[in-house]
Motif scaffolding. Structure first.
Motif, PDB file in Angstrom:
ATOM      1  N   VAL A 148       0.789  -1.236  -0.003  1.00 58.57           N
ATOM      2  CA  VAL A 148      -0.078   0.003  -0.038  1.00 58.57           C
ATOM      3  C   VAL A 148       0.828   1.009  -0.138  1.00 58.57           C
ATOM      4  O   VAL A 148       1.931   1.323   0.793  1.00 58.57           O
ATOM      5  CB  VAL A 148      -0.787   0.077   1.317  1.00 58.57           C
ATOM      6  CG1 VAL A 148      -1.554   1.270   1.264  1.00 58.57           C
ATOM      7  CG2 VAL A 148      -1.739  -1.171   1.200  1.00 58.57           C
ATOM      8  N   ARG A 149       0.556   2.178  -0.763  1.00 60.70           N
ATOM      9  CA  ARG A 149       1.256   3.511  -0.630  1.00 60.70           C
ATOM     10  C   ARG A 149       0.747   4.181   0.202  1.00 60.70           C
ATOM     11  O   ARG A 149      -0.270   4.672   0.403  1.00 60.70           O
ATOM     12  CB  ARG A 149       1.092   4.266  -2.031  1.00 60.70           C
ATOM     13  CG  ARG A 149       2.229   5.296  -2.370  1.00 60.70           C
ATOM     14  CD  ARG A 149       3.429   4.806  -2.707  1.00 60.70           C
ATOM     15  NE  ARG A 149       4.562   5.808  -2.942  1.00 60.70           N
ATOM     16  CZ  ARG A 149       5.569   5.814  -3.025  1.00 60.70           C
ATOM     17  NH1 ARG A 149       6.304   4.791  -2.658  1.00 60.70           N
ATOM     18  NH2 ARG A 149       6.363   6.771  -3.318  1.00 60.70           N
ATOM     19  N   TYR A 150       1.537   4.818   1.098  1.00 62.18           N
ATOM     20  CA  TYR A 150       1.302   5.528   2.408  1.00 62.18           C
ATOM     21  C   TYR A 150       1.745   6.986   2.081  1.00 62.18           C
ATOM     22  O   TYR A 150       3.125   7.250   1.698  1.00 62.18           O
ATOM     23  CB  TYR A 150       1.780   5.085   3.496  1.00 62.18           C
ATOM     24  CG  TYR A 150       1.584   5.764   4.908  1.00 62.18           C
ATOM     25  CD1 TYR A 150       0.401   5.426   5.631  1.00 62.18           C
ATOM     26  CD2 TYR A 150       2.539   6.550   5.427  1.00 62.18           C
ATOM     27  CE1 TYR A 150      -0.094   6.301   6.770  1.00 62.18           C
ATOM     28  CE2 TYR A 150       2.094   7.549   6.635  1.00 62.18           C
ATOM     29  CZ  TYR A 150       0.858   7.325   7.030  1.00 62.18           C
ATOM     30  OH  TYR A 150       0.449   7.719   8.469  1.00 62.18           O
ATOM     31  N   GLU A 151       0.904   8.111   2.399  1.00 65.16           N
ATOM     32  CA  GLU A 151       1.322   9.465   2.284  1.00 65.16           C
ATOM     33  C   GLU A 151       0.979  10.325   3.752  1.00 65.16           C
ATOM     34  O   GLU A 151      -0.096   9.920   4.012  1.00 65.16           O
ATOM     35  CB  GLU A 151       0.413  10.131   1.099  1.00 65.16           C
ATOM     36  CG  GLU A 151       1.442  10.278  -0.168  1.00 65.16           C
ATOM     37  CD  GLU A 151       0.736  11.281  -1.290  1.00 65.16           C
ATOM     38  OE1 GLU A 151      -0.189  12.021  -0.936  1.00 65.16           O
ATOM     39  OE2 GLU A 151       1.061  10.903  -2.641  1.00 65.16           O
ATOM     40  N   ALA A 152       2.112  11.106   3.681  1.00 62.82           N
ATOM     41  CA  ALA A 152       1.670  11.945   5.156  1.00 62.82           C
ATOM     42  C   ALA A 152       2.395  13.313   4.924  1.00 62.82           C
ATOM     43  O   ALA A 152       3.341  13.326   4.244  1.00 62.82           O
ATOM     44  CB  ALA A 152       2.113  11.263   6.297  1.00 62.82           C
ATOM     45  N   ARG A 153       1.776  14.244   5.620  1.00 62.29           N
ATOM     46  CA  ARG A 153       2.457  15.369   5.936  1.00 62.29           C
ATOM     47  C   ARG A 153       3.631  15.230   6.912  1.00 62.29           C
ATOM     48  O   ARG A 153       3.586  14.785   7.886  1.00 62.29           O
ATOM     49  CB  ARG A 153       1.780  16.520   6.134  1.00 62.29           C
ATOM     50  CG  ARG A 153       2.568  17.791   6.689  1.00 62.29           C
ATOM     51  CD  ARG A 153       1.846  19.060   6.385  1.00 62.29           C
ATOM     52  NE  ARG A 153       1.099  19.512   5.048  1.00 62.29           N
ATOM     53  CZ  ARG A 153       2.031  19.771   3.905  1.00 62.29           C
ATOM     54  NH1 ARG A 153       3.279  19.985   4.121  1.00 62.29           N
ATOM     55  NH2 ARG A 153       1.245  19.999   3.003  1.00 62.29           N
ATOM     56  N   ILE A 154       4.874  15.575   6.559  1.00 59.78           N
ATOM     57  CA  ILE A 154       6.092  15.241   7.233  1.00 59.78           C
ATOM     58  C   ILE A 154       6.677  16.846   7.843  1.00 59.78           C
ATOM     59  O   ILE A 154       6.747  17.607   7.021  1.00 59.78           O
ATOM     60  CB  ILE A 154       7.086  14.677   6.487  1.00 59.78           C
ATOM     61  CG1 ILE A 154       6.594  13.630   5.845  1.00 59.78           C
ATOM     62  CG2 ILE A 154       8.312  14.350   7.415  1.00 59.78           C
ATOM     63  CD1 ILE A 154       6.447  12.540   7.049  1.00 59.78           C
ATOM     64  N   THR A 155       7.010  16.967   9.261  1.00 62.14           N
ATOM     65  CA  THR A 155       7.344  18.248   9.658  1.00 62.14           C
ATOM     66  C   THR A 155       8.760  18.078   9.799  1.00 62.14           C
ATOM     67  O   THR A 155       9.231  16.741  10.323  1.00 62.14           O
ATOM     68  CB  THR A 155       6.768  18.408  10.848  1.00 62.14           C
ATOM     69  OG1 THR A 155       5.218  18.740  10.884  1.00 62.14           O
ATOM     70  CG2 THR A 155       7.550  19.719  11.608  1.00 62.14           C
ATOM     71  N   LEU A 156       9.747  18.839   9.168  1.00 57.82           N
ATOM     72  CA  LEU A 156      11.167  18.556   9.352  1.00 57.82           C
ATOM     73  C   LEU A 156      11.629  19.481  10.376  1.00 57.82           C
ATOM     74  O   LEU A 156      11.295  20.369  10.696  1.00 57.82           O
ATOM     75  CB  LEU A 156      11.790  19.195   7.937  1.00 57.82           C
ATOM     76  CG  LEU A 156      11.270  18.436   6.833  1.00 57.82           C
ATOM     77  CD1 LEU A 156      11.777  19.264   5.466  1.00 57.82           C
ATOM     78  CD2 LEU A 156      11.505  17.027   6.533  1.00 57.82           C
ATOM     79  N   LEU A 157      12.326  18.635  11.192  1.00 54.18           N
ATOM     80  CA  LEU A 157      13.124  19.213  12.587  1.00 54.18           C
ATOM     81  C   LEU A 157      14.406  19.282  12.370  1.00 54.18           C
ATOM     82  O   LEU A 157      15.114  18.216  12.105  1.00 54.18           O
ATOM     83  CB  LEU A 157      12.397  18.788  13.764  1.00 54.18           C
ATOM     84  CG  LEU A 157      10.942  18.530  14.046  1.00 54.18           C
ATOM     85  CD1 LEU A 157      10.575  17.284  14.319  1.00 54.18           C
ATOM     86  CD2 LEU A 157      10.623  19.684  14.984  1.00 54.18           C
ATOM     87  N   ARG A 158      14.941  20.342  12.775  1.00 62.66           N
ATOM     88  CA  ARG A 158      16.568  20.565  12.563  1.00 62.66           C
ATOM     89  C   ARG A 158      17.277  20.759  13.935  1.00 62.66           C
ATOM     90  O   ARG A 158      16.701  21.542  14.663  1.00 62.66           O
ATOM     91  CB  ARG A 158      16.877  21.775  11.632  1.00 62.66           C
ATOM     92  CG  ARG A 158      18.245  21.794  11.340  1.00 62.66           C
ATOM     93  CD  ARG A 158      18.635  22.886  10.295  1.00 62.66           C
ATOM     94  NE  ARG A 158      18.152  22.179   8.896  1.00 62.66           N
ATOM     95  CZ  ARG A 158      18.484  22.816   7.815  1.00 62.66           C
ATOM     96  NH1 ARG A 158      19.080  24.038   7.572  1.00 62.66           N
ATOM     97  NH2 ARG A 158      17.974  22.301   6.535  1.00 62.66           N
ATOM     98  N   LYS A 159      18.290  20.303  14.120  1.00 61.80           N
ATOM     99  CA  LYS A 159      19.187  20.746  15.455  1.00 61.80           C
ATOM    100  C   LYS A 159      20.536  21.423  15.077  1.00 61.80           C
ATOM    101  O   LYS A 159      21.287  20.447  14.326  1.00 61.80           O
ATOM    102  CB  LYS A 159      19.157  19.423  16.364  1.00 61.80           C
ATOM    103  CG  LYS A 159      19.831  19.575  17.510  1.00 61.80           C
ATOM    104  CD  LYS A 159      19.830  18.610  18.624  1.00 61.80           C
ATOM    105  CE  LYS A 159      20.598  18.999  19.981  1.00 61.80           C
ATOM    106  NZ  LYS A 159      20.583  17.653  20.706  1.00 61.80           N
ATOM    107  N   GLN A 160      21.109  22.290  15.661  1.00 60.37           N
ATOM    108  CA  GLN A 160      22.443  22.597  15.517  1.00 60.37           C
ATOM    109  C   GLN A 160      23.257  21.881  16.487  1.00 60.37           C
ATOM    110  O   GLN A 160      23.018  21.651  17.548  1.00 60.37           O
ATOM    111  CB  GLN A 160      22.404  24.332  15.600  1.00 60.37           C
ATOM    112  CG  GLN A 160      21.836  25.136  14.914  1.00 60.37           C
ATOM    113  CD  GLN A 160      22.264  24.994  13.515  1.00 60.37           C
ATOM    114  OE1 GLN A 160      23.433  24.780  13.107  1.00 60.37           O
ATOM    115  NE2 GLN A 160      21.352  24.947  12.540  1.00 60.37           N
TER     116      GLN A 160
END
Length: 162
Positions: A148-160
């Motif tokens: 099954v193809r799954y799609e979702a909104r992904i939040t990108l998080l970054r760390k210095q």
């Protein structure tokens, strides 16, 4: 309440470990992990296991040095369900950050499915901040064995990394 402290070891995940990682997911999921182990041999990624004294992995995850430019992506993080909220994920992420730091990188990024608030709260506690969003899609094995193809909104998080 009694507190039990168990020593943990962080080491490279190996092909021999895959048989003990059934908790990670489906056969398709484990095939992605096996592919990551191959990429680690080529130096594109590091892929780690967190193990108690039994030396059986209870958490796995990787850091990909091929993207994005100037940083690295932490991905495929998973902790055995029964052991979540014990600090094991924090140990794993800290080890992956240290590897990226050792390669001279100044930041790491990860993505979290917007429907998964618990992991996002962990990442934010560890100092990750929102850096963007995207639509992610991947194939997932259904209960009947079909894909099954799954799609979702992904939040990108970054760390210095300091």
């Amino acid at each position: 309440m009694t507190e039990v402290v168990v020593p943990l070891t962080v080491r490279d995940l190996t092909d021999a470990d895959l048989a003990a990682c059934g908790w990670y997911g489906t056969a398709t999921d484990l095939a992605y992990v096996a592919e990551a182990i191959q990429r680690a041999r080529r130096g594109e990624v590091d892929y780690l296991a967190v193990c108690p004294p039994s030396d059986l992995p209870v958490a796995v995850g990787g850091v990909d040095y091929t993207k994005p430019p100037g940083g690295a992506t932490i991905w495929q993080l998973s902790v055995q369900a029964e052991l979540r909220s014990c600090g094991i994920g924090s140990v794993l992420i800290g080890a992956l950050e240290q590897l990226a730091r050792g390669r001279g990188l100044s930041w790491v990024e990860l993505g979290v499915d917007d429907s998964m608030s618990r992991p996002r709260a962990l990442y934010e506690r560890l100092g990750y901040v929102v850096s963007g969003s995207e639509i992610g899609s991947w194939d997932q094995e259904a209960a009947d064995g079909s894909t099954v193809r799954y799609e979702a909104r992904i939040t990108l998080l970054r760390k210095q990394l300091t």
